[in-house]
Write a protein that holds these residues in place. Structure first.
Motif, short mmCIF file in Angstrom:
data_model
loop_
_atom_site.label_atom_id
_atom_site.label_comp_id
_atom_site.label_asym_id
_atom_site.label_seq_id
_atom_site.Cartn_x
_atom_site.Cartn_y
_atom_site.Cartn_z
N UNK A 43 24.97 23.82 53.05
CA UNK A 43 23.71 24.20 53.70
C UNK A 43 23.27 23.05 54.60
N UNK A 44 22.79 23.37 55.78
CA UNK A 44 22.15 22.36 56.64
C UNK A 44 20.79 22.90 57.08
N UNK A 45 19.80 22.02 57.05
CA UNK A 45 18.44 22.40 57.43
C UNK A 45 17.78 21.27 58.22
N UNK A 46 16.83 21.64 59.04
CA UNK A 46 15.91 20.68 59.66
C UNK A 46 14.65 20.66 58.80
N UNK A 47 14.26 19.48 58.32
CA UNK A 47 13.07 19.43 57.45
C UNK A 47 12.59 17.99 57.28
N UNK A 48 11.30 17.87 56.98
CA UNK A 48 10.77 16.59 56.53
C UNK A 48 11.32 16.29 55.13
N UNK A 49 11.34 15.01 54.75
CA UNK A 49 11.97 14.63 53.49
C UNK A 49 11.38 15.36 52.29
N UNK A 50 10.06 15.42 52.21
CA UNK A 50 9.42 16.06 51.06
C UNK A 50 9.79 17.54 50.99
#
Length: 212
Positions: A43-50
């Motif tokens: 899986x790959x996602x764009x996201x903030x760490x939290x």
């Protein structure tokens, strides 16, 4: 915002894991992708760490009931930008290193549909969804996708294809999906291998009772 790569190993193919990831990613409003490979689910996602770690924990805590996770990890990946979330084509290159998924007994929902008068799959002996049905016995090669199983030769009808493409349907990406209009046909033979000539509905009823 970083790009995060998640790798989950174990019995994670043929258990509805990719549809589960897709729906969860939509709930979190994440962009990226999920796919099957020879060593599990990636899986790959764009996201903030939290957000990324919350999503990761939900993947582990709410995984499909038939899944068995043996290893998992999350790490920052090279920066990429995605504009939606997709289930992408599986990567079949290399030597497989994952748990083979066994066949599963009929689930409660399919059992109900099997005897539900007027249901599309009433008395259809090969009724399945992402929560039940054959896996190991139809696999020809890995990763587990319809084109790599004995279901490859059966083209889904319009109704089955709509279920297969609908993220909120329990048959979403169900590789065994079929119905009487497009699925497996059945014939009965006697001890001398001669076909037993009976109306199709009668044959299905007989075998359904034995199978369940």
């Amino acid at each position: 915002m970083n790009t995060w790569h998640i790798h989950i190993e174990g019995q994670v193919q043929g258990v509805g894991f990719r549809p589960f990831v897709y729906v969860l990613a939509k709930e979190y409003e994440l962009n990226g992708w999920v796919n099957n490979t020879i060593d599990g689910v990636h899986i790959e996602i764009n996201a903030l760490e939290k957000v990324a770690y919350n999503f990761y924990q939900q993947l582990l805590n709410k995984a499909p009931i038939l899944a068995k996770i043996t290893k998992h990890q999350i790490a920052v990946s090279s920066q990429k930008f995605f504009d939606n979330f997709q289930i992408i084509h599986s990567d079949a290159n290399g030597r497989a290193n994952l748990l083979l998924t066994p066949d599963f007994a009929i689930c409660t929902d399919c059992s109900r549909e099997l005897y539900e008068e007027g249901n599309l799959r009433e008395n259809y002996p090969f009724i399945t969804c992402t929560n039940c049905g054959p896996r190991y016995s139809i696999i020809q090669t890995l990763p587990y996708d319809r084109e790599r199983t004995t279901m490859d030769e059966f083209s889904m009808c319009e109704t089955c294809l709509k279920e297969y493409d609908n993220p909120i349907d329990r048959r979403y990406y169900s590789q065994t999906n079929s119905c009487p209009d497009c699925g497996i046909q059945m014939r009965l033979f006697d001890a001398s291998q001669q076909p037993i000539l009976m109306p199709q509905g009668e044959i299905i009823n007989t075998i359904t009772k034995q199978w369940t």
